[in-house]
Motif scaffolding. Structure first.
Motif, mmCIF file in Angstrom:
data_model
loop_
_atom_site.group_PDB
_atom_site.id
_atom_site.type_symbol
_atom_site.label_atom_id
_atom_site.label_comp_id
_atom_site.label_asym_id
_atom_site.label_seq_id
_atom_site.Cartn_x
_atom_site.Cartn_y
_atom_site.Cartn_z
ATOM 1 N N ILE A 1 -27.934 -42.474 -0.256
ATOM 2 C CA ILE A 1 -26.567 -41.941 -0.237
ATOM 3 C C ILE A 1 -25.872 -42.247 -1.562
ATOM 4 C CG2 ILE A 1 -24.302 -42.128 0.869
ATOM 5 C CD1 ILE A 1 -25.817 -42.680 3.501
ATOM 6 N N ARG A 2 -26.075 -43.448 -2.048
ATOM 7 C CA ARG A 2 -25.482 -43.826 -3.342
ATOM 8 C C ARG A 2 -26.056 -42.974 -4.474
ATOM 9 N NH1 ARG A 2 -27.248 -48.447 -5.798
ATOM 10 N NH2 ARG A 2 -27.858 -49.291 -3.759
ATOM 11 N N LEU A 3 -27.351 -42.680 -4.398
ATOM 12 C CA LEU A 3 -27.994 -41.841 -5.399
ATOM 13 C C LEU A 3 -27.405 -40.430 -5.386
ATOM 14 C CD1 LEU A 3 -30.210 -41.124 -7.454
ATOM 15 C CD2 LEU A 3 -31.775 -40.802 -5.514
ATOM 16 N N ALA A 4 -27.222 -39.867 -4.199
ATOM 17 C CA ALA A 4 -26.669 -38.521 -4.090
ATOM 18 C C ALA A 4 -25.242 -38.457 -4.615
ATOM 19 C CB ALA A 4 -26.718 -38.054 -2.636
ATOM 20 N N ARG A 5 -24.513 -39.547 -4.471
ATOM 21 C CA ARG A 5 -23.153 -39.579 -5.023
ATOM 22 C C ARG A 5 -23.184 -39.636 -6.544
ATOM 23 N NH1 ARG A 5 -19.493 -43.559 -1.154
ATOM 24 N NH2 ARG A 5 -19.194 -42.035 0.533
ATOM 25 N N ALA A 6 -24.120 -40.405 -7.079
ATOM 26 C CA ALA A 6 -24.219 -40.530 -8.535
ATOM 27 C C ALA A 6 -24.762 -39.250 -9.173
ATOM 28 C CB ALA A 6 -25.115 -41.715 -8.897
ATOM 29 N N ARG A 7 -25.649 -38.564 -8.435
ATOM 30 C CA ARG A 7 -26.240 -37.309 -8.926
ATOM 31 C C ARG A 7 -26.147 -36.253 -7.840
ATOM 32 N NH1 ARG A 7 -30.375 -37.129 -12.808
ATOM 33 N NH2 ARG A 7 -30.669 -35.009 -12.039
ATOM 34 N N PRO A 8 -25.005 -35.568 -7.738
ATOM 35 C CA PRO A 8 -24.820 -34.580 -6.664
ATOM 36 C C PRO A 8 -25.856 -33.461 -6.669
ATOM 37 C CG PRO A 8 -22.720 -35.123 -7.682
ATOM 38 C CD PRO A 8 -23.782 -35.751 -8.537
ATOM 39 N N ASP A 9 -26.486 -33.210 -7.824
ATOM 40 C CA ASP A 9 -27.494 -32.156 -7.904
ATOM 41 C C ASP A 9 -28.890 -32.643 -7.525
ATOM 42 O OD1 ASP A 9 -27.639 -33.830 -10.137
ATOM 43 O OD2 ASP A 9 -28.481 -32.251 -11.408
ATOM 44 N N ALA A 10 -29.017 -33.915 -7.177
ATOM 45 C CA ALA A 10 -30.321 -34.479 -6.867
ATOM 46 C C ALA A 10 -30.892 -33.863 -5.591
ATOM 47 C CB ALA A 10 -30.227 -35.991 -6.713
ATOM 48 N N VAL A 11 -32.206 -33.686 -5.596
ATOM 49 C CA VAL A 11 -32.915 -33.193 -4.415
ATOM 50 C C VAL A 11 -33.770 -34.330 -3.870
ATOM 51 C CG1 VAL A 11 -34.652 -31.574 -3.564
ATOM 52 C CG2 VAL A 11 -32.932 -30.811 -5.237
ATOM 53 N N LEU A 12 -33.598 -34.631 -2.589
ATOM 54 C CA LEU A 12 -34.397 -35.633 -1.889
ATOM 55 C C LEU A 12 -35.200 -34.905 -0.815
ATOM 56 C CD1 LEU A 12 -31.803 -37.135 -3.065
ATOM 57 C CD2 LEU A 12 -32.274 -38.885 -1.351
ATOM 58 N N LEU A 13 -36.492 -35.127 -0.800
ATOM 59 C CA LEU A 13 -37.377 -34.373 0.068
ATOM 60 C C LEU A 13 -38.198 -35.271 0.970
ATOM 61 C CD1 LEU A 13 -38.965 -31.826 -2.466
ATOM 62 C CD2 LEU A 13 -37.135 -31.356 -0.831
ATOM 63 N N VAL A 14 -38.673 -34.683 2.053
ATOM 64 C CA VAL A 14 -39.754 -35.273 2.832
ATOM 65 C C VAL A 14 -40.880 -34.252 2.862
ATOM 66 C CG1 VAL A 14 -38.870 -34.433 5.048
ATOM 67 C CG2 VAL A 14 -40.403 -36.392 4.987
ATOM 68 N N ASP A 15 -42.110 -34.708 2.694
ATOM 69 C CA ASP A 15 -43.294 -33.856 2.774
ATOM 70 C C ASP A 15 -44.238 -34.507 3.774
ATOM 71 O OD1 ASP A 15 -45.677 -32.455 2.468
ATOM 72 O OD2 ASP A 15 -45.418 -32.185 0.307
ATOM 73 N N ASP A 16 -44.372 -33.919 4.957
ATOM 74 C CA ASP A 16 -45.133 -34.606 5.998
ATOM 75 C C ASP A 16 -46.647 -34.516 5.811
ATOM 76 O OD1 ASP A 16 -45.699 -32.032 6.866
ATOM 77 O OD2 ASP A 16 -44.530 -32.173 8.708
#
Length: 329
Positions: free
Chosen positions: A202-217
């Motif tokens: 959550i802190r990362l997304a605030r620092a970089r609003p354009d960041a993409v966080l993924l899950v790949d099962d």
């Protein structure tokens, strides 16, 4: 595929000696060779010496390195130590009692071909010590034993946060957001706390609003579940501790983001799980009533922990230990 990945495995007890060796072996057997494996030992001199001796042949090549946790006791500080020492542009974390499938790193690395991607998690499958899932244990609560749960996004999907035992981050994520907060998560104490990766993401997304966080099962690891964690007392204790942890996350980053995913889980996934359990009971399938009851008990325990943690936070005390600023690597 040219992504170099450093793998960090945080360890703390000699009771998991064989598990740690198996974890390292699974990393060394990857179809995409890891740049290095870092074993970070959490304030256990005996284990540090034993692992250093076990992997002494790799000191020259650096394929496997054994490090002492340079911060306070706990998983977050151990991860921060690994981040600071890692040489790769991507850093992956593997639980010390888990083994990775052969293509684990390859699937994680594929996502980083998109420069917007700063974090990728995978799927964690339980390895029950008893040989199979207890009939009463609901898949919706597999997070209790550190595994991917029913209701978690499937395939390759964007997520708010990755799950810590099977996760990877681009080094740039730590450059912009710092490290893991050492006041959140497991610290060697008796209570099985968590959520340090949630707070960080959550802190990362605030620092970089354009960041993409993924899950790949497709990036799969298998996580050992000892017999003691197959029992209801641990289930209830872990759910309560999760509530405490979520209270601290909400205090740190706000209830909006801190509980965003949990609202959907609580209002859609869990009621469906209760209904499924009751339907199984009507159809005479084993464990249906137990699963429905466990979901209700788990919700009650987590809610109780959240209320207690929130009250303590309002009184000016952290729910379990003081939150320290996340140290940059």
């Amino acid at each position: 595929m040219s992504t170099d990945i450093s793998v960090v495995v945080c360890v703390y007890t000699e009771d998991r000696w064989e598990d740690v060796l198996a974890a390292v072996s699974s990393v060394r057997a990857q179809s995409l060779t890891a740049l290095e494996t870092l074993l970070v030992v959490d304030h256990n001199a005996s284990l540090l010496d034993r692992l250093s001796e076990e992997f002494k042949e790799y000191r020259r090549t650096g394929e496997v390195r054994v490090l002492a946790n340079a911060g306070p006791r706990g998983l977050s500080a151990g991860r921060n130590t690994g981040i600071a020492a890692a040489r790769g542009p991507v850093i992956a974390f593997l639980d010390d009692d888990a083994v990775a499938e052969r293509d684990w790193l390859r699937h994680l690395a594929e996502a980083y071909e998109d420069p917007r991607v700063l974090a990728v998690g995978g799927r964690t499958v339980p390895l029950w010590e008893s040989g199979r899932r207890p009939a009463w244990f609901p898949e919706e609560f597999d997070w209790v034993v550190g595994c991917t749960y029913r209701g978690h996004p499937e395939g390759r999907a964007r997520v708010r946060n990755v799950l810590g035992g099977n996760a990877s981050f681009r080094r740039a994520a730590f450059d912009v957001a710092g490290g893991f907060a050492t006041g959140i998560g497991r610290d060697g104490g008796r209570r099985p706390l968590g959520c340090e990766e949630t707070e960080f993401c959550i802190r990362l997304a605030r620092a970089r609003p354009d960041a993409v966080l993924l899950v790949d099962d497709r990036a799969v690891i298998h996580h050992r579940v000892p017999a003691a964690r197959e029992r209801f007392p641990y289930f209830r204790t872990r759910a309560y501790a999760e509530g405490l942890s979520k209270a601290l996350v909400a205090r740190s980053v706000g209830a909006g983001k801190g509980l965003e995913s949990e609202r959907r889980y609580a209002t859609r996934v869990l009621p469906a799980g209760v209904a499924r359990g009751l339907r199984d009971a009507v159809l005479g399938r084993p464990g249906g009533v137990g699963r429905a009851g466990a979901i209700l008990a788990g919700v009650a325990a987590a809610a109780g922990g959240f209320v207690v943690g929130s009250v303590r936070a309002r009184r000016g005390a952290a729910p379990f230990s003081a939150v320290e600023g996340a140290a940059a690597p």
